[in-house]
Design a protein around this motif. Structure first.
Motif, short mmCIF file in Angstrom:
data_model
loop_
_atom_site.label_atom_id
_atom_site.label_comp_id
_atom_site.label_asym_id
_atom_site.label_seq_id
_atom_site.Cartn_x
_atom_site.Cartn_y
_atom_site.Cartn_z
N GLY A 36 13.26 -9.20 4.95
CA GLY A 36 12.36 -10.06 3.97
C GLY A 36 11.14 -9.20 3.56
N MET A 37 11.20 -7.94 3.83
CA MET A 37 10.08 -7.22 3.26
C MET A 37 10.50 -6.27 1.93
SD MET A 37 8.30 -4.91 6.29
CE MET A 37 7.15 -5.99 7.36
N ASP A 38 9.65 -6.28 1.05
CA ASP A 38 10.25 -5.69 -0.32
C ASP A 38 10.45 -4.36 -0.12
OD1 ASP A 38 7.23 -4.36 -1.37
OD2 ASP A 38 7.10 -6.13 -0.31
N ASP A 39 11.13 -3.80 -0.84
CA ASP A 39 11.76 -2.28 -0.79
C ASP A 39 10.49 -1.18 -0.68
OD1 ASP A 39 14.27 -3.16 -0.35
OD2 ASP A 39 14.79 -2.94 -2.71
N GLU A 40 9.42 -1.37 -1.46
CA GLU A 40 8.39 -0.63 -1.58
C GLU A 40 7.22 -0.66 -0.61
OE1 GLU A 40 9.20 -2.68 -4.42
OE2 GLU A 40 10.84 -1.01 -4.86
N TYR A 41 7.35 -1.82 0.45
CA TYR A 41 6.42 -1.81 1.51
C TYR A 41 6.18 -0.36 2.23
CZ TYR A 41 4.23 -2.89 5.68
OH TYR A 41 3.21 -2.68 7.11
N CYS A 42 6.93 -0.04 2.57
CA CYS A 42 6.88 1.32 3.62
C CYS A 42 6.26 2.40 2.87
CB CYS A 42 8.23 1.69 4.25
SG CYS A 42 8.66 0.83 5.74
N ASP A 43 6.51 2.62 1.49
CA ASP A 43 5.80 3.60 0.60
C ASP A 43 4.35 3.19 0.55
OD1 ASP A 43 7.91 5.10 0.35
OD2 ASP A 43 8.66 4.08 -1.43
N ARG A 44 3.89 1.96 0.43
CA ARG A 44 2.58 1.56 0.16
C ARG A 44 1.96 1.69 1.29
NH1 ARG A 44 5.21 -2.80 -2.41
NH2 ARG A 44 4.76 -4.14 -0.69
#
Length: 175
Positions: free
Chosen positions: A41-49
């Motif tokens: 459910g997390m967007d793909d860019e969350y970890c990068d941010r």
């Protein structure tokens, strides 16, 4: 997972935790390791941010570890909405309380819960670059000298709560 994939993952983890390069023990900075695991459910860019934000923060000193854990717990408790406690205490039907907890959180509700800890807590809908998932409420709270930050999607409790150091401007969340 194959043996080769497992060995590769272990090698990457060791480099992340111990660092690499030719620095000598006297001049090399202490090693820091961090990882981000995105939940369904997390967007793909969350970890990068999240990792970009983490890299900008001043890490807390080792003697602040206990204070950081206490601050993180205090904020998580304030954000919890006490759904199970309220259910067990008979403050409403469990079905109604769980349904209430599953509704989206709003910045106003989260700010109200954090006011007792930090009246100046920064709470808002995430902006590009914030360490939060799309559709959540992001928060930054100063507890003593520890920044507690994270995000929450539903009323029932915080999805992610982290304790760390401030950002370069001394804030817990970018203004």
């Amino acid at each position: 997972m194959t043996t080769r994939a497992l060995l590769a993952a272990l090698a990457v983890l060791m480099v992340a935790l111990t660092g690499c390069g030719s620095g000598t023990p006297d001049t090399a900075p202490p090693a820091r390791g961090a990882a981000c695991v995105a939940d369904p459910g997390m967007d793909d860019e969350y970890c990068d941010r999240f990792m970009t934000d983490l890299g900008r923060r001043t890490p807390p000193a080792s003697e602040q570890a206990e204070a950081a854990r206490a601050a993180e717990t205090a904020v998580a408790t304030a954000l919890s909405g006490r759904v199970l406690d309220r259910c067990n205490a008979g403050e409403g039907s469990c079905t109604d309380l769980i349904a209430w907890g599953d509704q989206p959180a709003t910045p106003e509700e989260i700010r109200d819960r954090l006011t007792s800890i930090d009246p100046g807590a920064l709470v808002r809908v995430p902006r590009p670059g914030d360490p939060a998932v799309t559709g959540s409420v992001v928060f930054g709270v100063l507890v003593g000298t520890i920044c507690v930050y994270g995000h929450q999607r539903f009323k029932k409790g915080p999805e992610r709560v982290y304790a760390g150091g401030p950002l370069p401007g001394g804030t817990c969340l970018a203004p």
